[in-house]
Design a protein around this motif. Structure first.
Motif, mmCIF file in Angstrom:
data_model
loop_
_atom_site.group_PDB
_atom_site.id
_atom_site.type_symbol
_atom_site.label_atom_id
_atom_site.label_comp_id
_atom_site.label_asym_id
_atom_site.label_seq_id
_atom_site.Cartn_x
_atom_site.Cartn_y
_atom_site.Cartn_z
ATOM 1 N N ASP A 49 0.854 47.877 8.506
ATOM 2 C CA ASP A 49 -0.495 48.200 8.026
ATOM 3 C C ASP A 49 -0.709 49.705 7.932
ATOM 4 O OD1 ASP A 49 -0.950 45.524 7.878
ATOM 5 O OD2 ASP A 49 -2.378 45.416 9.546
ATOM 6 N N GLY A 50 0.078 50.463 8.670
ATOM 7 C CA GLY A 50 -0.012 51.923 8.584
ATOM 8 C C GLY A 50 0.410 52.454 7.224
ATOM 9 N N ASP A 51 1.084 51.621 6.444
ATOM 10 C CA ASP A 51 1.524 52.027 5.106
ATOM 11 C C ASP A 51 0.590 51.528 4.007
ATOM 12 O OD1 ASP A 51 3.979 53.158 6.125
ATOM 13 O OD2 ASP A 51 4.639 51.094 6.460
ATOM 14 N N LEU A 52 -0.426 50.761 4.399
ATOM 15 C CA LEU A 52 -1.238 50.087 3.374
ATOM 16 C C LEU A 52 -1.949 51.068 2.444
ATOM 17 C CD1 LEU A 52 -2.327 47.567 2.072
ATOM 18 C CD2 LEU A 52 -4.033 47.378 3.901
ATOM 19 N N GLN A 53 -2.514 52.129 3.004
ATOM 20 C CA GLN A 53 -3.237 53.079 2.136
ATOM 21 C C GLN A 53 -2.279 53.781 1.169
ATOM 22 O OE1 GLN A 53 -3.785 52.630 5.333
ATOM 23 N NE2 GLN A 53 -5.982 52.467 5.678
ATOM 24 N N LYS A 89 -1.683 38.864 -2.155
ATOM 25 C CA LYS A 89 -2.780 38.780 -3.117
ATOM 26 C C LYS A 89 -2.460 39.523 -4.415
ATOM 27 C CE LYS A 89 -7.508 40.336 -3.486
ATOM 28 N NZ LYS A 89 -8.243 41.475 -2.944
ATOM 29 N N GLU A 90 -1.856 40.708 -4.276
ATOM 30 C CA GLU A 90 -1.630 41.559 -5.447
ATOM 31 C C GLU A 90 -0.271 41.312 -6.109
ATOM 32 O OE1 GLU A 90 -3.979 43.868 -6.268
ATOM 33 O OE2 GLU A 90 -5.150 44.095 -4.431
ATOM 34 N N GLY A 91 0.537 40.487 -5.466
ATOM 35 C CA GLY A 91 1.862 40.246 -6.031
ATOM 36 C C GLY A 91 2.844 41.384 -5.802
ATOM 37 N N TRP A 92 2.618 42.187 -4.734
ATOM 38 C CA TRP A 92 3.600 43.208 -4.384
ATOM 39 C C TRP A 92 4.865 42.514 -3.869
ATOM 40 C CZ3 TRP A 92 -0.218 46.563 -0.957
ATOM 41 C CH2 TRP A 92 -1.205 47.109 -1.804
ATOM 42 N N PHE A 144 -9.734 59.856 2.132
ATOM 43 C CA PHE A 144 -9.286 58.756 1.282
ATOM 44 C C PHE A 144 -10.388 57.714 1.214
ATOM 45 C CE2 PHE A 144 -7.126 54.608 0.795
ATOM 46 C CZ PHE A 144 -6.370 54.856 -0.347
ATOM 47 N N ASP A 145 -10.668 57.248 0.010
ATOM 48 C CA ASP A 145 -11.678 56.201 -0.155
ATOM 49 C C ASP A 145 -11.053 55.092 -1.001
ATOM 50 O OD1 ASP A 145 -13.793 54.559 -0.760
ATOM 51 O OD2 ASP A 145 -15.084 56.153 -1.567
ATOM 52 N N TYR A 146 -10.949 53.904 -0.435
ATOM 53 C CA TYR A 146 -10.336 52.789 -1.155
ATOM 54 C C TYR A 146 -11.172 52.417 -2.378
ATOM 55 C CZ TYR A 146 -8.138 48.300 -2.148
ATOM 56 O OH TYR A 146 -7.493 47.260 -2.766
ATOM 57 N N ASN A 147 -12.460 52.646 -2.276
ATOM 58 C CA ASN A 147 -13.344 52.574 -3.440
ATOM 59 C C ASN A 147 -13.190 51.254 -4.205
ATOM 60 O OD1 ASN A 147 -15.219 53.713 -5.237
ATOM 61 N ND2 ASN A 147 -13.610 54.618 -6.519
ATOM 62 N N ASN A 148 -13.213 50.150 -3.448
ATOM 63 C CA ASN A 148 -13.125 48.805 -4.048
ATOM 64 C C ASN A 148 -11.937 48.613 -4.985
ATOM 65 O OD1 ASN A 148 -15.492 47.730 -2.860
ATOM 66 N ND2 ASN A 148 -16.707 48.976 -4.280
ATOM 67 N N GLY A 149 -10.807 49.127 -4.575
ATOM 68 C CA GLY A 149 -9.607 48.883 -5.370
ATOM 69 C C GLY A 149 -9.294 49.966 -6.380
ATOM 70 N N ASN A 150 -10.154 50.988 -6.460
ATOM 71 C CA ASN A 150 -9.865 52.143 -7.315
ATOM 72 C C ASN A 150 -9.832 53.398 -6.452
ATOM 73 O OD1 ASN A 150 -9.986 50.789 -9.973
ATOM 74 N ND2 ASN A 150 -12.107 50.399 -9.316
ATOM 75 N N PRO A 151 -8.802 53.504 -5.602
ATOM 76 C CA PRO A 151 -8.813 54.555 -4.579
ATOM 77 C C PRO A 151 -8.909 55.960 -5.151
ATOM 78 C CG PRO A 151 -6.677 53.410 -4.639
ATOM 79 C CD PRO A 151 -7.603 52.653 -5.527
ATOM 80 N N VAL A 152 -9.624 56.798 -4.417
ATOM 81 C CA VAL A 152 -9.744 58.216 -4.778
ATOM 82 C C VAL A 152 -9.573 59.048 -3.511
ATOM 83 C CG1 VAL A 152 -11.266 57.913 -6.771
ATOM 84 C CG2 VAL A 152 -12.263 58.127 -4.478
#
Lengths: 349, 349
Positions: free
Chosen positions: A275-279, A325-328, B231-239
């Motif tokens: 999970d540390g790699d998720l972002q 979910k994303e198909g990674w 970092f902001d995941y921004n609902n799947g559009n990260p910025v």
């Protein structure tokens, strides 16, 4: 003080990391070997499963100048987590073993440690008491072993350690516990003009002391956590001193932040195992170019270790959900990899 | 608060920088052109003085595998300051012009600025009042223009600015005010397998928006000052959002510290023009390999600007003393350079 403790606690969770196996990957200049390898199977230690096929198909697509998905060479940035992704991380991050070994080595200059926790517990191999010393105790061990010297001195200390230390149950050097299939993947990507980076929660100077040789990745492409430093002109013999204060934790959101700070480009390929790699994965997935997100799932309790959602190290829970979910692409270590470590090649091939 | 002010004051002094001139240096992949250029004079815009000869002799020596001074390719790290070293920096750092232009552009959304300092002064081109607003005022202008957006947005803003803005007295785009001799030097070093880096007090994201093209140096080899980010995941559009807080000042001792953090290797070649580069020079001079320290001395009041020990920008005082004492090479801009800017080539050749 509160912040210091928070730092220490973050440290404990993330700061430990490493790498391994001396034989491979000094091949960046060895074009002949590389081309020959390319004509054969570039990923010989991978079974012919969807995982391998996904990787090959992606690389072929984005390096094909006729493809709509073509990526210019300058934007082929590939980032790899280290612990549990390029080498093993059980029973604890290997950088923690370095800390414990180093405390024992330093003990002769610190007779007071015999009666002083958490040092006493380290000297007595009393893991329970070490754990009980908590973030504060382990933070103290970490700073005692990582700070108070110059960058050159620390580099030499780590080099000496990795040359001699042995994993407690595998009984080989920690640098032998890298994943052969991932070494092949790194090399395959470089052969296709990807620039490969390590982006790890582990200490950057710890990794740099030996990662370059093993992974074929130069020091300037190793990114990790770090402590603060100061410059000392030192009467004409300048040194950089390592201070007992955290500077940056390269984990979770720290990964995309550090990637942006240091590389300044969004990766097109990311690989991690927790999970540390998720972002970092999310950031990569938002690339305007076609990107590839690769999770290592530790499913092999016989050849390596099996762990995921409940593990205290390398916990893979939210990451696995999002990958599904994303198909990674998720590597099933047991079924996707013919061998785990390079030293198994001798027996298998 | 005190710290914030200190940060702002440090900012003012260092954080402004840039780059320029669209025509040159996209040559990394153009081997044929490069080899041909090599056979001719690799530094055609340099007069045949000791300065040029020192550079040529050094590069020939350390790239000769028969020489005792041979440096392996992986260790050929060359670091260049930017402001006043690769492009001009007068009458103020060009990044400050960006700040002022940007405030004017943002003013339509901030009617209150008409009556609010230091914004009012900017809108009225009242440089005296801007200066009087001090570190706090200028820090406010800097953060207003550099923070509060995403990395992508900021990149686009800088690109738009550099495409349109003109230097107040030279009447050309700022990106035309790069030094032709230094472009040749960068290229000559790269042709000899040096890895060229910018290491500047200027903002790293500001530079990255256009430096790559001009200098032929990729984003990941641009090092500079920076502000904090989140970092902001921004609902799947990260910025990644830019925050109004300094993260690192890449000047003076910050330069060797950042070089160690990011590159992890000591340079063998460093070039700068002010006391802010001195620690980088000292660090480079301590390399175990033969190293080269190069100072640009601004001696040309006609074609560029002449300034050194007393200048409020690009002050070169202690650096000049140490260069003279240690025998480092000092470029006498007036006598060592045939042309200053690339656009002069048309008239001269």
């Amino acid at each position: 003080m509160k912040n210091t403790i928070k730092f220490y606690s973050l440290i404990l969770i993330f700061l430990f990391t490493l790498v391994s196996s001396k034989q491979e990957t000094k091949t960046e200049n060895n074009s002949a070997v590389k081309i020959e390898a390319q004509e054969k199977d570039p990923l010989p230690s991978w079974n012919d499963t969807n995982t391998k096929n996904n990787i090959l198909a992606y690389v072929k697509d984005v390096t094909n100048s006729e493809s709509n998905n073509f990526i210019p060479v300058k934007d082929r940035i590939a980032t790899f987590d280290n612990d549990g992704n390029l080498w093993s991380e059980q029973p604890v991050y290997f950088q923690l073993f370095f800390v414990l070994d180093r405390i024992k080595e330093m003990a002769s200059e610190h007779p007071e440690w015999k009666d002083q926790q958490p040092f006493k517990a380290v000297l007595e191999d009393d893991m329970e008491t070490i754990k009980k010393s908590g973030m504060k105790g382990i933070g103290q061990l970490l700073m005692t072993t990582h700070a108070g010297n110059t960058t050159e001195e620390f580099n030499a200390i780590v080099k000496d350690w990795i040359a001699a230390a042995k994993h407690p149950t595998k009984n080989v050097g920690y640098d032998k516990l890298v994943y052969q299939p991932m070494l092949e993947l790194l090399q395959y990507l470089r052969a296709n003009d990807f620039k490969t980076y390590v982006v790890s929660g582990g200490g950057v100077d710890f990794m740099r002391a030996f990662v370059t040789e093993i992974y074929g990745i130069p020091e300037e492409q190793i990114i990790g956590s770090r402590i603060k430093t100061e410059f000392d002109y030192n009467n004409g013999n300048p040194v950089i001193r390592r201070l007992a204060e955290l500077d940056f934790i390269d984990d979770k959101e720290g990964k995309p932040l550090n990637i942006q700070k240091i590389i300044g480009k969004k990766p097109v390929f990311s690989s991690g195992n927790s999970d540390g790699d998720l972002q970092m994965m999310q950031w990569t997935a938002s690339n305007k170019y076609k990107s590839f997100m690769l999770y290592v799932h530790h499913t092999d309790s016989v050849r390596e270790w099996a762990y995921d959602r409940e593990s205290h190290i390398g916990k893979l829970d939210k990451g696995l959900d999002q990958a599904n979910k994303e198909g990674w692409t998720v590597i099933d270590m047991k079924n996707d990899w013919k061998v785990i470590y390079p030293f198994e090649l001798v027996n298998n091939q």
